[in-house]
Enzyme design. Structure first.
Site, mmCIF file in Angstrom:
data_model
loop_
_atom_site.group_PDB
_atom_site.id
_atom_site.type_symbol
_atom_site.label_atom_id
_atom_site.label_comp_id
_atom_site.label_asym_id
_atom_site.label_seq_id
_atom_site.Cartn_x
_atom_site.Cartn_y
_atom_site.Cartn_z
ATOM 1 N N LEU A 150 0.842 -1.191 0.000
ATOM 2 C CA LEU A 150 0.000 0.000 0.000
ATOM 3 C C LEU A 150 0.883 1.249 0.000
ATOM 4 C CD1 LEU A 150 -2.733 -1.034 2.610
ATOM 5 C CD2 LEU A 150 -2.816 -1.243 0.108
ATOM 6 N N GLY A 190 3.282 -8.503 6.584
ATOM 7 C CA GLY A 190 3.603 -7.631 7.722
ATOM 8 C C GLY A 190 3.363 -6.193 7.326
ATOM 9 N N GLY A 191 3.047 -5.348 8.310
ATOM 10 C CA GLY A 191 2.811 -3.942 8.001
ATOM 11 C C GLY A 191 1.711 -3.791 6.966
ATOM 12 N N ASP A 192 1.999 -3.046 5.895
ATOM 13 C CA ASP A 192 1.022 -2.840 4.825
ATOM 14 C C ASP A 192 1.361 -3.668 3.595
ATOM 15 O OD1 ASP A 192 3.330 -1.475 4.175
ATOM 16 O OD2 ASP A 192 2.298 0.223 3.264
ATOM 17 N N GLU A 193 2.063 -4.782 3.792
ATOM 18 C CA GLU A 193 2.501 -5.628 2.683
ATOM 19 C C GLU A 193 1.696 -6.929 2.655
ATOM 20 O OE1 GLU A 193 7.184 -4.171 2.660
ATOM 21 O OE2 GLU A 193 6.627 -6.084 3.573
#
Length: 254
Positions: A150, A190-193
């Site tokens: 994102l 993880g995160g926005d991945e």
């Protein structure tokens, strides 16, 4: 219980677990009558003979209460003998382990699935990717791995806080899931991945690439749709990288 299995004593927890009234005639009650057929068979064919021979038997059994509630227990069956070696009576200790088992299953699930989105995590992704590579080798088809990031998502967290960022991620996970087939795998790295495995694409490499590109277009279109949270409206975009793999691909790391 006596040697025929009928109860002679039941404690408070036993009455509550089985759903028996306090004035129940225990002499007409057998614990095996509160088990499913397979557990009754297990206790009669294995549990009691083992307890008679070795003194006790341990196992996991499910009790079914008078209210038809299924209660998973850790059960111990103990044989009590006289000085002459004759069986005087049996006793059972059954501990409700539903909460414990539920906690174990939750911990096991979280080892392979993301807590926020419930998508497969990195561990489960690598396992499925290895399986997909094996499938590609067997069927001589192509598959694709899409890496979805994102754009500028850091500003959502920084300006609106992590709780709002989490809501955005959950919504994006649902949007991406809605665009994929049942045989595909969507994972949160993880995160926005996010990572998407497109399974069983064409045997033609060019056709497979075009299929992956079409999916990428659909995903970008879905991601860019207005996102409403409380009184705010978001318009996000994503960068998506495509990695094709075929029978020549040897490992998930590759």
């Amino acid at each position: 219980a006596d040697i025929d299995g009928f109860l002679t004593y039941l404690n408070e927890a036993g009455y509550a677990m089985l759903g028996l009234p306090k004035d129940a005639n225990l002499s007409k009650v057998r614990l095996v009558d509160f088990h499913a057929l397979e557990d009754t068979t297990l206790i009669l064919s294995e549990g009691i003979p083992h307890a008679i021979k070795h003194g006790l038997w341990k196992g996991e059994t499910t009790f079914i209460s008078t209210a038809n509630e299924k209660i998973l227990t850790s059960q111990v069956l103990i044989t009590h003998k006289s000085a002459q070696g004759e069986i005087d009576f049996f006793s059972t200790v059954a501990r409700d382990i539903r909460s414990l088992r539920s906690a174990e299953e939750t911990a096991k699930h979280h080892a392979y699935y993301d807590i926020l989105t419930d998508l497969p995590n990195r561990n489960e992704l690598l396992r499925r990717l290895d399986n997909e590579i094996d499938k590609v080798h067997r069927h001589k088809t192509h598959s694709a791995l899409l890496f979805i990031d994102l754009d500028n998502f850091k500003y959502v967290n920084d300006s609106l806080g992590h709780p709002t960022g989490d809501l955005v991620l959950k919504e994006m996970a649902q949007r991406l899931t809605a665009e994929i087939r049942g045989e595909d795998t969507l994972a949160r790295l993880g995160g926005d991945e996010f990572v998407l495995i497109l399974s069983g694409l064409s045997v033609s490499s060019l056709a497979a690439i075009n299929q992956a590109r079409e999916v990428t277009k659909k995903l970008n279109k879905r991601i860019a749709m207005d996102l409403h949270i409380d009184d705010m409206t978001f318009n996000l975009t994503a960068s998506i990288g495509i990695s094709m793999f075929s029978a020549e691909t040897d490992s998930s790391h590759e």
